[in-house]
Design a protein around this motif. Structure first.
Motif, PDB file in Angstrom:
ATOM      1  N   GLU A   4       0.738  -1.102   0.024  1.00 57.24           N
ATOM      2  CA  GLU A   4      -0.165   0.032   0.113  1.00 57.24           C
ATOM      3  C   GLU A   4       0.864   1.100   0.015  1.00 57.24           C
ATOM      4  O   GLU A   4       1.895   1.227   0.576  1.00 57.24           O
ATOM      5  CB  GLU A   4      -0.813  -0.022   1.162  1.00 57.24           C
ATOM      6  CG  GLU A   4      -1.959   0.873   1.361  1.00 57.24           C
ATOM      7  CD  GLU A   4      -1.900   2.428   1.481  1.00 57.24           C
ATOM      8  OE1 GLU A   4      -2.825   3.188   1.391  1.00 57.24           O
ATOM      9  OE2 GLU A   4      -0.795   2.623   2.064  1.00 57.24           O
ATOM     10  N   VAL A  12       1.114   4.667   1.201  1.00 60.22           N
ATOM     11  CA  VAL A  12       1.736   5.574   2.411  1.00 60.22           C
ATOM     12  C   VAL A  12       2.413   4.626   3.340  1.00 60.22           C
ATOM     13  O   VAL A  12       3.127   4.944   4.138  1.00 60.22           O
ATOM     14  CB  VAL A  12       0.332   6.122   2.735  1.00 60.22           C
ATOM     15  CG1 VAL A  12      -0.333   5.338   4.294  1.00 60.22           C
ATOM     16  CG2 VAL A  12       0.907   7.469   3.569  1.00 60.22           C
ATOM     17  N   GLU A  13       2.005   3.156   3.366  1.00 65.42           N
ATOM     18  CA  GLU A  13       2.780   2.507   4.362  1.00 65.42           C
ATOM     19  C   GLU A  13       4.278   2.273   4.460  1.00 65.42           C
ATOM     20  O   GLU A  13       5.143   2.435   5.303  1.00 65.42           O
ATOM     21  CB  GLU A  13       2.255   1.043   4.185  1.00 65.42           C
ATOM     22  CG  GLU A  13       0.878   0.677   4.728  1.00 65.42           C
ATOM     23  CD  GLU A  13       0.705   1.217   6.260  1.00 65.42           C
ATOM     24  OE1 GLU A  13       1.423   1.031   6.954  1.00 65.42           O
ATOM     25  OE2 GLU A  13      -0.315   2.122   6.439  1.00 65.42           O
ATOM     26  N   LEU A  38       6.227   4.956   3.679  1.00 66.86           N
ATOM     27  CA  LEU A  38       6.757   5.895   4.778  1.00 66.86           C
ATOM     28  C   LEU A  38       6.963   5.559   6.137  1.00 66.86           C
ATOM     29  O   LEU A  38       8.251   6.229   6.790  1.00 66.86           O
ATOM     30  CB  LEU A  38       5.692   7.105   4.691  1.00 66.86           C
ATOM     31  CG  LEU A  38       5.473   8.200   3.309  1.00 66.86           C
ATOM     32  CD1 LEU A  38       4.531   8.933   3.643  1.00 66.86           C
ATOM     33  CD2 LEU A  38       6.942   8.727   2.993  1.00 66.86           C
ATOM     34  N   ARG A  39       6.461   4.742   6.595  1.00 61.07           N
ATOM     35  CA  ARG A  39       6.431   4.567   7.994  1.00 61.07           C
ATOM     36  C   ARG A  39       7.961   3.821   7.923  1.00 61.07           C
ATOM     37  O   ARG A  39       8.471   3.614   9.258  1.00 61.07           O
ATOM     38  CB  ARG A  39       5.507   3.489   8.538  1.00 61.07           C
ATOM     39  CG  ARG A  39       3.942   4.010   8.387  1.00 61.07           C
ATOM     40  CD  ARG A  39       3.113   3.068   9.144  1.00 61.07           C
ATOM     41  NE  ARG A  39       1.781   3.134   8.649  1.00 61.07           N
ATOM     42  CZ  ARG A  39       0.914   4.090   9.092  1.00 61.07           C
ATOM     43  NH1 ARG A  39       1.220   5.225   9.721  1.00 61.07           N
ATOM     44  NH2 ARG A  39       0.002   4.382   8.320  1.00 61.07           N
ATOM     45  N   ALA A  96      10.848   4.360   6.757  1.00 65.36           N
ATOM     46  CA  ALA A  96      12.244   5.185   5.933  1.00 65.36           C
ATOM     47  C   ALA A  96      13.578   4.583   6.766  1.00 65.36           C
ATOM     48  O   ALA A  96      14.473   4.786   6.347  1.00 65.36           O
ATOM     49  CB  ALA A  96      11.981   6.431   6.148  1.00 65.36           C
ATOM     50  N   TYR A 106      -5.160  11.420   4.051  1.00 60.81           N
ATOM     51  CA  TYR A 106      -4.192  10.795   3.323  1.00 60.81           C
ATOM     52  C   TYR A 106      -3.460  11.765   2.683  1.00 60.81           C
ATOM     53  O   TYR A 106      -3.779  12.825   2.115  1.00 60.81           O
ATOM     54  CB  TYR A 106      -4.988   9.991   2.375  1.00 60.81           C
ATOM     55  CG  TYR A 106      -4.015   8.632   1.847  1.00 60.81           C
ATOM     56  CD1 TYR A 106      -4.021   7.525   2.517  1.00 60.81           C
ATOM     57  CD2 TYR A 106      -3.150   8.915   0.614  1.00 60.81           C
ATOM     58  CE1 TYR A 106      -3.378   6.268   2.095  1.00 60.81           C
ATOM     59  CE2 TYR A 106      -2.495   7.649   0.248  1.00 60.81           C
ATOM     60  CZ  TYR A 106      -2.598   6.580   1.151  1.00 60.81           C
ATOM     61  OH  TYR A 106      -1.614   5.386   0.449  1.00 60.81           O
ATOM     62  N   PRO A 107      -2.150  11.451   2.758  1.00 62.61           N
ATOM     63  CA  PRO A 107      -1.212  12.682   2.025  1.00 62.61           C
ATOM     64  C   PRO A 107      -1.235  12.498   0.605  1.00 62.61           C
ATOM     65  O   PRO A 107      -1.640  11.468   0.088  1.00 62.61           O
ATOM     66  CB  PRO A 107       0.060  12.333   2.580  1.00 62.61           C
ATOM     67  CG  PRO A 107       0.366  10.756   2.753  1.00 62.61           C
ATOM     68  CD  PRO A 107      -1.259  10.558   3.125  1.00 62.61           C
ATOM     69  N   GLU A 138       3.691  13.820  -2.768  1.00 61.11           N
ATOM     70  CA  GLU A 138       4.366  14.108  -1.770  1.00 61.11           C
ATOM     71  C   GLU A 138       5.229  12.633  -1.127  1.00 61.11           C
ATOM     72  O   GLU A 138       6.160  12.661  -0.426  1.00 61.11           O
ATOM     73  CB  GLU A 138       3.351  14.797  -0.605  1.00 61.11           C
ATOM     74  CG  GLU A 138       4.262  14.853   0.535  1.00 61.11           C
ATOM     75  CD  GLU A 138       5.273  16.258   0.912  1.00 61.11           C
ATOM     76  OE1 GLU A 138       5.399  16.800  -0.252  1.00 61.11           O
ATOM     77  OE2 GLU A 138       6.140  16.077   1.706  1.00 61.11           O
ATOM     78  N   ILE A 139       4.436  11.740  -1.122  1.00 62.00           N
ATOM     79  CA  ILE A 139       4.857  10.351  -0.760  1.00 62.00           C
ATOM     80  C   ILE A 139       6.069   9.956  -1.636  1.00 62.00           C
ATOM     81  O   ILE A 139       7.231   9.709  -0.970  1.00 62.00           O
ATOM     82  CB  ILE A 139       3.668   9.285  -0.883  1.00 62.00           C
ATOM     83  CG1 ILE A 139       2.365   9.494   0.059  1.00 62.00           C
ATOM     84  CG2 ILE A 139       4.261   7.961  -0.680  1.00 62.00           C
ATOM     85  CD1 ILE A 139       1.387   8.463  -0.009  1.00 62.00           C
ATOM     86  N   ARG A 141       9.189  12.087  -0.787  1.00 62.15           N
ATOM     87  CA  ARG A 141       9.988  11.924   0.436  1.00 62.15           C
ATOM     88  C   ARG A 141      10.704  10.599   0.364  1.00 62.15           C
ATOM     89  O   ARG A 141      11.636  10.525   0.925  1.00 62.15           O
ATOM     90  CB  ARG A 141       8.712  11.670   1.611  1.00 62.15           C
ATOM     91  CG  ARG A 141       8.521  13.168   2.086  1.00 62.15           C
ATOM     92  CD  ARG A 141       7.117  12.982   3.175  1.00 62.15           C
ATOM     93  NE  ARG A 141       7.148  14.581   3.561  1.00 62.15           N
ATOM     94  CZ  ARG A 141       7.058  14.766   4.826  1.00 62.15           C
ATOM     95  NH1 ARG A 141       7.361  14.130   5.866  1.00 62.15           N
ATOM     96  NH2 ARG A 141       6.750  16.204   4.947  1.00 62.15           N
TER      97      ARG A 141
END
Ligand SMILES: Cc1ncc(C[n+]2csc(CCOP(=O)(O)OP(=O)(O)O)c2C)c(N)n1
Lengths: 192, 622
Positions: A77, A79-80, A82-83, A85, A107-108, A112-113, A116
């Motif tokens: 998924e 956004v996951e 990002l956690r 990094a 949700y961003p 942007e995701i 980053r």
């Protein structure tokens, strides 16, 4: 070819099959005669929560990938990823499912995701694995599609598609075998 | 995987907990008794699944017991009959079993007896971070701790032999990171075995811990411990790895894995850093004094690497006259589980050198990157009967909410906010007893069905006896939901053998509770009515809110056919009752209230509480 260590972090949301993915990878490593350790999150994180599974192959002892040492991050998924990094370095290759699962908290922006992640990882492949899974199998096979993508990437460590196919045959019961083999091949093909 | 767990030979990939189970199978286990609890559950769960498959080849009894004390005592019975028994529990479960543990140490094991304590450093799914090696010290019992998944299998098997050799119950300590890791396991043989009944042999001089007997048994226990201490100094799972320099590293259990990799990282990035000597320990108590003394000869200091409490560190300090470093003077952290970076940082402090990476920088940078990721907190599932029950409790006018441990602890969250205290299993009723003396407010306590059988009955009987006034809602979802759907007495199921159902309402009435009502959790209107009456009732009242766990209920219906999901009609006036009072992961609000048909399981509770009657089953429009 001898490989000292391959560290794969699988990120996702409860129910996406992160643990099954790790079982396939582990058995593929065993097919190649490599040592392998996996570590999964259970308990409170189970239902709808974030799930992370660590897969370590080669000359390793500890279950968790050390910070800054992931070879691959497979994010089921968007956004996951990002956690996690903290596990990435400029040598990390990310395979990111562009499909999103949006929690209530918002949700961003997708761009942007990516921005980053580009700041920490060496390489990012973005694919809508869920669409591929829907096309060749069922959406629930998203994890296997992404395993196929990873299989392609792991060729540089001497892995062959065959190793993953054999692993998959061991894990899935007869009636789910063909559909998952299709998903695996489709993922592999998407990387060519 | 189950097929790997019972495979005859070869190398297989097993979960740490499955490896412990396999070790017990290879030891020719006769009985496994357990009360579930993360991270221990899969040991018993996998032995429950394997039990019918191995029947006729390797027979053993398997039971889920009502609580850990009962599991422990069932295993004592097997051991006293000369049979091999294992009981498994999470770390706090040992507190429940502790009374039996301390006395059984005096009696001693006859057939091999292994109690598995699954600790939870970092409290991934627990209420505390207790270190159960202290139980070994306090009760005078041996404690073993594996350092890898394969070793978990080997040690689990060997534990039975150790137990028989020394006539002592063995505490086998595992923890989350090992129990929930998987690794390659080299299989040994599972013996062929039938269970035969044996004649009871009376031995009151050891088996009845009268004070007169206990006074004799205590020095006997100490002698056994002395012998096992010497055995551990020669133990093949403790070993010394040569190295250079004047500082040695004692690596305990899984910390050995962290030490190995941390040292290799330090060597790779510091040309002047030499690999130090390492003592790998898998016996935690009694302390292998000779081995430690031998290890430190020629060294000027040692550092102890171990998770949770400075247990080996304290003992080593008492034993040695050279400096012992570790947690107590801050080289390694006192709390939470370890990892390669944490241990590498600790060793870098000890050896005054640099870590291979700037882990703090990595952590800070990662925190910044993750800051935009929305949280995904655990929530009650769509259709969870607990949500309906909590909603009804609030509507019925409950004011004070002692609660308990289980999925329903999530009732702490908005908008339900119907969980005010959670201490340990059974404390909902226990704490309500005390609160009812002093608190001016309507006390509505909640307890799960499995928790009720585990430890809710004694405090509820207390309420009847002392004539206290509160309402206990037993949230009966007919399973032990939180830990993976294990059966309990109220389910009448047992994966390996016969089982009878124990009716909660019969039990409660039998205790003397006079107000007892059973309501379907999904029938919210009725539930509110009944709860109002229960709250008004003078004395202790019990409401059993009953509906199967939504996961199991949905799984059953999926097998049978389609599920009717619900949708929000145009009549919705966005009053937000379904979101702000009730709540469900399937109901979302984005200008309009909507129901995610992928998530909806069709419980219809939202439809029944909607003031506008604006939530309808989807099939109606077809
Ligand atoms: C002494 C002890 N044993 C085991 C556990 C692990 N545990 C937490 S909740 C729970 C039982 C939950 O079952 P139930 O009461 O039926 O509630 P549900 O989760 O089904 O809602 C267990 C076994 C614990 N916390 N403490």
């Amino acid at each position: 070819m001898t490989v000292k260590e391959i560290n794969i972090l699988i990120a996702g949301v409860g129910g996406q099959g992160a643990i099954t993915t790790s079982s396939i990878l582990a058995r593929a490593a065993m097919e190649r005669g490599m040592n392998v350790i996996t570590a999964e999150t259970h308990g409170m994180a189970q239902r709808g929560g974030s799930v992370e599974v660590h897969v370590r192959m080669g000359d390793v002892y500890a279950p968790l990938i050390p910070l800054g040492s992931a070879t691959f991050v497979v994010s089921l998924e968007a956004v996951e990823a990002l956690r996690y990094a903290a596990y990435m370095t400029e040598k990390t290759a990310i395979i990111l499912n562009s499909k999103t699962i949006r929690p209530r908290a918002g949700y961003p922006d997708f761009e942007e995701i990516l921005k980053r992640l580009e700041g920490v990882a060496g390489e990012i492949t973005v694919v809508n694995a869920t669409t591929i899974a829907e096309k060749v199998a069922v959406p629930q096979a998203t994890n296997v599609v992404m395993t196929g993508m990873l299989a392609k990437k792991m060729e540089r460590f001497g892995f062959e598609l065959q190793n993953f196919e054999d692993a998959l045959r061991e894990i899935f019961p007869d009636k789910l075998r063909d559909i998952n083999l299709r998903a695996l091949k489709a993922g592999y093909g998407a990387m060519e | 995987m189950l097929s790997d767990l019972i495979k005859e030979e070869g190398e297989v990939f097993l979960l740490g907990n499955e490896a412990i189970a396999r070790g017990a199978l290879e030891a020719g286990l006769d009985l496994i008794s357990a009360y579930p609890g993360t991270p221990s559950s899969e040991i018993a769960d996998s032995l429950a699944k394997a039990c019918p498959l191995l029947r006729g080849k390797m027979d053993y009894y398997m039971e889920y017991s009502t609580n850990e004390k009962v599991a422990f005592e069932t295993a004592i019975g097997a051991s006293l009959a000369g049979k091999r028994a294992m009981c498994t529990m999470k770390h706090v479960g040992v507190n429940v079993a502790a009374d039996s543990l301390f006395s059984f140490a005096y009696v001693g094991a006859r057939g091999g007896f292994v109690v598995v304590s699954a600790d939870d450093p970092s409290m991934h799914s627990s209420q505390n971070e207790q270190d159960n090696r202290w139980y070994g010290k306090a009760a005078n019992l041996p404690v073993l701790e594996p350092s890898s998944v394969n070793e978990a299998k080997e040690l689990s098997k060997l534990s039975f032999e150790i137990s028989e050799k020394f006539g002592l119950p063995v505490i086998f300590r595992t923890y989350t990171r090992l129990s929930h890791s998987s690794g390659i396991v080299k299989l040994g043989k599972i013996p062929e075995k039938r269970i035969e009944k044996v004649k009871w042999e009376r031995k009151p001089e050891t088996d009845v811990v009268l004070p007169a007997h206990a006074r004799k048994l205590k020095p006997e226990l100490q002698k056994k411990l002395e012998r096992i201490k010497n055995y551990f100094s020669e133990f093949s799972f403790n070993w010394i790895e040569e190295g250079d320099g004047d500082t040695g590293v004692i690596a305990c259990g899984l910390s050995y894995a962290y030490v190995k990799e941390a040292i290799s990282n330090l060597v790779s990035c510091n040309s002047d850093f030499d690999k130090p000597p390492v003592l790998k320990l898998s016996s935690m108590y009694p302390i292998p004094e000779q081995l430690i003394t031998k290890f430190v000869s020629g060294l000027e200091r040692v550092v102890v690497v171990e998770e949770v409490d400075p247990f080996i560190e304290l003992h080593t300090r008492a034993l040695l006259d050279i400096p012992v470093l570790g947690k107590m003077d801050g080289y390694l952290p006192m709390n939470y589980e370890f990892s390669i970076p944490v241990v590498e940082e600790g060793l870098a402090r000890v050896f005054k050198t640099e870590t291979s990476k700037d882990y703090n920088l990595i952590r800070r940078r990662a925190e910044e990157i993750a800051s935009i990721a929305p949280p995904r907190p655990p929530v009650l599932c769509p259709g969870c009967p607990h949500t309906a029950t909590f909603f009804a409790i609030r509507k019925a006018g409950g004011e004070v909410f002692p609660s308990d441990i289980g999925c329903y602890t999530l009732g702490i969250n908005k908008p339900l906010e119907a969980v005010d205290t959670t201490i340990c299993m059974g404390a909902s009723a226990g704490v309500s007893n005390g609160l009812s003396y002093f608190i001016d407010g309507k006390i509505v306590a909640t307890i799960g069905d499995s928790t009720f059988f585990h430890s809710g009955m004694a405090p509820l009987t207390n309420a009847v006896y002392n004539n206290l006034n509160y309402t206990l809602v037993i949230m009966d979802n007919s399973t032990t939901g939180m830990t993976g759907h294990q059966p309990h007495p109220g389910t009448g199921k047992n994966p390996c053998g016969n089982a009878r159902k124990v009716n909660i309402e019969d039990v409660v009435r039998g205790m003397g509770v006079e107000f007892v009502e059973v309501v379907n959790s999904y029938n919210v209107r009725k539930l509110i009515d009944v709860l109002k009456k229960a709250i008004e009732y003078e004395g202790v009242s019990v409401v059993i809110s009953r509906h199967p766990c939504a996961i199991l209920w949905t799984r059953e219906r999926r097998k049978k056919g389609r599920i009717t999901t619900f949708y929000v009609t145009e009549e919705c006036n966005v009053c937000m009752e379904c979101i702000n009072s009730f709540t469900c992961p399937a109901i979302t609000f984005n200008e309009r209230v909507e129901i995610d048909s992928q998530l909806c399981v069709g419980c219809a509770v939202c439809s029944s509480i909607c003031p506008q009657k604006a939530i309808k089953p989807l099939k109606v429009i077809k």
